[in-house]
Design a protein around this motif. Structure first.
Motif, PDB file in Angstrom:
ATOM      1  N   UNK A 176     -20.591   5.252   9.918  1.00 14.35           N
ATOM      2  CA  UNK A 176     -19.471   4.846   9.070  1.00 14.35           C
ATOM      3  C   UNK A 176     -18.329   4.269   9.907  1.00 14.35           C
ATOM      4  N   UNK A 177     -18.026   4.915  10.998  1.00 14.28           N
ATOM      5  CA  UNK A 177     -16.968   4.420  11.885  1.00 14.28           C
ATOM      6  C   UNK A 177     -17.337   3.034  12.424  1.00 14.28           C
ATOM      7  N   UNK A 178     -18.610   2.860  12.795  1.00 15.62           N
ATOM      8  CA  UNK A 178     -19.054   1.565  13.308  1.00 15.62           C
ATOM      9  C   UNK A 178     -18.920   0.487  12.242  1.00 15.62           C
ATOM     10  N   UNK A 179     -19.272   0.816  10.996  1.00 12.98           N
ATOM     11  CA  UNK A 179     -19.075  -0.120   9.886  1.00 12.98           C
ATOM     12  C   UNK A 179     -17.616  -0.545   9.783  1.00 12.98           C
ATOM     13  N   UNK A 180     -16.721   0.432   9.878  1.00 15.37           N
ATOM     14  CA  UNK A 180     -15.290   0.144   9.747  1.00 15.37           C
ATOM     15  C   UNK A 180     -14.803  -0.729  10.884  1.00 15.37           C
ATOM     16  N   UNK A 181     -15.165  -0.398  12.104  1.00 17.27           N
ATOM     17  CA  UNK A 181     -14.717  -1.188  13.250  1.00 17.27           C
ATOM     18  C   UNK A 181     -15.213  -2.631  13.172  1.00 17.27           C
ATOM     19  N   UNK A 182     -16.467  -2.794  12.741  1.00 13.58           N
ATOM     20  CA  UNK A 182     -17.010  -4.148  12.614  1.00 13.58           C
ATOM     21  C   UNK A 182     -16.273  -4.923  11.524  1.00 13.58           C
ATOM     22  N   UNK A 183     -15.959  -4.258  10.414  1.00 13.90           N
ATOM     23  CA  UNK A 183     -15.204  -4.923   9.350  1.00 13.90           C
ATOM     24  C   UNK A 183     -13.835  -5.368   9.850  1.00 13.90           C
TER      25      UNK A 183
END
Length: 361
Positions: free
Chosen positions: A114-121
């Motif tokens: 989830x954190x990786x999704x957020x950082x990529x966004x």
């Protein structure tokens, strides 16, 4: 335009999207890097390392006008490891998000994806979601996660993503709308097709319940039980193959795309029993080929299909199939649901507009 396209977890829907995107803009210079869709935890955390420190580094350091990356790409780490990428305009495409998956019952659920999704966004100059359901659950889920963190959470993180976000589906290939499946039309018996990954989230238990109810109602039907299986197959799918063998036509993964489409084209109903779906390309494809979609009334489905195609329970799905079978038995026509507006011909311009906006053009 010189575009670097990164698909870090290149699942089937991701392949269809990137191939369609490249084909839609043949005049652009495309460089495509992919990684196979396996070993999920390692892939989503390790793709930046695999690419930045592997033989692909020389490719990453070439000159580009734009980076397009799927949400599985660890883009923030990749930009740190390959400084040449840091200043390039970026469009991020979300086929799914890690905030809306049903729980598996495992004792430990890592928040790292989830954190990786957020950082990529947060790296995206434009952030594109394949459905409003996908966009909404990402924004709500990420906001909930940030609210749980103890301190030093900057304000307006989600507003930063929201203002740059838009919704554009994975379009359908134009050839679907001119597909010829041969002469003879559809068979006399009532044909149901179900096609999905044979995994926990695709609702095999719901499918079993529906089939049991069809048997109780005395419906004469045939079933195509399609999809790719893995090491662990839901027990319900094994039970269905045993108990309903007399109903089965085609079982498992169909290697030939043409044969797969022929199966869908002669189906009366395409049934989804999924517990999560961010767009549902398999249902859209079957619908474009003439099957009547029958799908849960949640997730992305209400954005795509009319109310007559949605069900709230297994009993509701059975009722709808009984009605459709009755129409067919009386010699009536099962009216297809129009899908041509989801073809690439209608989405090429919106995609180009989003890409140029990401570049500041």
């Amino acid at each position: 335009m010189r575009v670097l396209l990164l698909s870090a977890y290149d699942a089937e829907s991701h392949k269809r999207w990137r191939r369609g995107l490249v084909a839609a803009f043949p005049g652009w210079e495309w460089t495509v890097l992919t990684l196979p869709a396996r070993y999920f935890s390692w892939r989503v955390r390790g793709n930046s390392l695999s690419w930045a420190m592997g033989p692909e580094r020389a490719t990453l350091e070439q000159s580009y006008d734009l980076v397009i990356a799927t949400s599985m790409t660890d883009l923030s780490a990749l930009r740190g490891l390959v400084p040449a990428l840091a200043a390039l305009p970026t469009l991020v495409y979300f086929h799914e998000n890690q905030f809306a998956y049903p729980k598996t019952g495992l004792a430990h659920q890592s928040v790292e994806p989830q954190i990786l999704n957020l950082y990529t966004a947060l790296c995206g100059d434009r952030v594109v979601f394949n459905s409003e359901f996908n966009r909404r659950t990402f924004l709500e889920g990420a906001a909930t996660l940030l609210n749980k963190l103890p301190d030093c959470v900057p304000p307006q993180v989600m507003e930063h993503v929201a203002t740059r976000s838009l919704v554009m589906p994975v379009p359908l290939e134009q050839e679907l709308f001119n597909f010829a499946y041969g002469s003879g039309g559809k068979p006399d018996y009532f044909t149901i097709s179900w096609a999905a990954r044979w995994e926990y989230d695709k609702g095999a238990d719901r499918l079993l319940s529906i089939l049991e109810s069809l048997e109780t109602a005395g419906v004469d039907y045939r079933l195509n039980l399609l999809g790719q299986s893995f090491r662990k197959v839901p027990s319900e799918l094994i039970e269905i193959q045993d108990r309903f063998a007399h109903r089965l036509l085609q079982v498992g993964f169909v290697e030939s795309l043409e044969e797969y489409r022929k199966i869908l084209a002669v189906s009366d109903v395409f049934l989804s029993t999924a517990y999560h779906e961010f767009q549902g390309l398999a249902v859209m494809e079957a619908t474009a080929l003439g099957a009547i979609p029958l799908v849960p009334h949640t997730m992305a489905y209400p954005e795509i299909y009319p109310a007559s195609c949605l069900y709230e329970s297994a009993a509701g799905a059975v009722q709808r199939m009984l009605a459709l079978q009755s129409i067919k038995q009386r010699g009536g026509t099962l009216e297809p649901v129009p899908m041509a507006h989801y073809g690439w011909d209608n989405w090429r311009e919106p995609y180009e507009n989003a890409i140029r906006a990401a570049c500041g053009l």
